[in-house]
Design an enzyme around this catalytic site. Structure first.
Site, PDB file in Angstrom:
ATOM      1  N   HIS A  94       3.055  -6.886  -2.758  1.00 19.13           N
ATOM      2  CA  HIS A  94       3.598  -8.108  -1.997  1.00 19.13           C
ATOM      3  C   HIS A  94       5.153  -8.044  -1.726  1.00 19.13           C
ATOM      4  CE1 HIS A  94      -0.414 -10.134  -2.021  1.00 19.13           C
ATOM      5  NE2 HIS A  94      -0.403  -9.814  -3.393  1.00 19.13           N
ATOM      6  N   HIS A 104      -2.735  -3.139   0.334  1.00 20.71           N
ATOM      7  CA  HIS A 104      -3.943  -2.594  -0.840  1.00 20.71           C
ATOM      8  C   HIS A 104      -4.278  -1.329  -0.930  1.00 20.71           C
ATOM      9  CE1 HIS A 104      -8.355  -2.328  -1.669  1.00 20.71           C
ATOM     10  NE2 HIS A 104      -7.734  -2.795  -3.067  1.00 20.71           N
ATOM     11  N   ASN A 106      -7.072   1.414  -2.793  1.00 24.31           N
ATOM     12  CA  ASN A 106      -7.887   1.754  -4.165  1.00 24.31           C
ATOM     13  C   ASN A 106      -8.714   2.818  -4.060  1.00 24.31           C
ATOM     14  OD1 ASN A 106     -11.151   0.870  -5.050  1.00 24.31           O
ATOM     15  ND2 ASN A 106      -9.295   0.663  -6.568  1.00 24.31           N
ATOM     16  N   ARG A 108     -11.911   5.150  -6.506  1.00 20.84           N
ATOM     17  CA  ARG A 108     -12.457   4.977  -7.705  1.00 20.84           C
ATOM     18  C   ARG A 108     -13.751   5.779  -7.603  1.00 20.84           C
ATOM     19  NH1 ARG A 108     -13.109   0.808  -3.922  1.00 20.84           N
ATOM     20  NH2 ARG A 108     -15.198   0.584  -3.234  1.00 20.84           N
TER      21      ARG A 108
END
Length: 298
Positions: A94, A104, A106, A108
């Site tokens: 941010h 963002h 990600n 995984r």
């Protein structure tokens, strides 16, 4: 199945990204190691009130448990109740300057096991951009980098993962997108482990390629209270999505993860207003009309 190569890549990816973000910000990230009583732990790297980021976090976690949480088996009910291992790198940034978008990313890996049966594994991940003031060049660059990251693995993946991202990061109760999207994928386990792992590595390594030029172009743009006020209002949508819809947040809370690390994705300053709408013809209105729509940026 040996998950150590995945673990080693995720740890290295976190180090690389944190190192470069600290250089961009001018302030070192705080590092927090934590353990989980049921098994596993992680490292949270966070900066607050930095030179660039009002709050930014890059987390690595690797957790094990006796029963796969409901959020992880929602699309695979046959795996409910299996033991599991889950690991990944997740980041949310941010920036303070409203002309620099929130971002963002990600990546995984999950593995579900049951005695006497072969393990079931899959990858997931993606990245998406959430601007407050839209720039066509930034949007095109971000989406082009996402496309290029997936290109070695087949021409059909980017259109599919882009649409998946547009659909996923959508606030149904508001009937509006969270941002301008990017790519998103889950339950990836075909055609084989090596190909899927290679794709995830490409996505992770291309994050800085996608985001850093946008930061460089916008971080010194002048702004005032009007822009900060609109940024805080739009950040409210980010909070609503993460607390209502985001599967990663739900998984972290359901699996007994570290709450401080899970909720580091929330912005530090947020505002809500009753039934507010931007004035027609303003840059704020243009975000809604020209950017918060599912469109082909390429």
């Amino acid at each position: 199945m040996d998950s150590r190569p995945v673990h080693d890549f995720f740890v290295s990816l976190q180090e690389t990204i944190v190192g470069r973000l600290a250089q961009l910000d001018g302030r070192a990230f705080r590092r927090d190691s934590w353990t989980r009583p049921e098994g596993g732990g992680g490292v949270s790297c966070l900066v607050e009130e930095g030179g660039l980021f009002e709050r930014g976090g890059v987390n690595f976690s690797r957790v094990q448990g006796a029963r796969l949480p409901p959020s992880a088996s929602a699309s695979r009910p046959e795996l409910a109740g299996r033991a599991f291992e889950a690991m990944g790198v997740s980041l949310v940034l941010h920036p303070r300057n409203p002309y620099v978008p929130t971002v963002h990313m990600n990546v995984r890996f999950f593995m579900a096991t049951r005695e006497g049966e072969a393990p079931v594994w899959w990858f997931g991940g993606g990245m998406d951009l959430t601007p407050y003031y839209g720039f066509e060049d930034d949007a095109a660059h971000f989406h082009r980098t996402c496309r290029d990251a997936l290109a070695p693995f087949g021409p059909d993946l980017h259109p599919r993962f882009k649409t998946w991202c547009d659909d996923y990061f959508f606030l149904k109760h508001r009937n509006e997108a969270r941002g301008i999207g990017g790519i998103f994928f889950d339950d990836l386990n075909v055609p084989d482990f090596d190909t899927c792992f290679g794709l995830v590595q490409s996505v992770g390594r291309n994050f800085l390629v996608a985001y850093e030029p946008i930061v460089t172009a916008r971080r010194d743009v002048d702004y005032g209270e009007r822009e900060r006020d609109f940024q805080a209002y739009r950040r409210g949508r980010y909070v609503e999505f993460n607390l209502v819809y985001d599967r990663g947040t739900l998984f972290g809370l359901q699996s007994g993860g570290r709450t401080e690390s899970i909720l580091m994705s929330l912005p530090p300053i947020v505002k809500w207003r009753y039934d507010w709408k931007p004035e027609a013809g303003t840059p704020e209105a243009r975000l809604y009309t020209d950017f918060l729509t599912a469109r082909d940026w390429l």
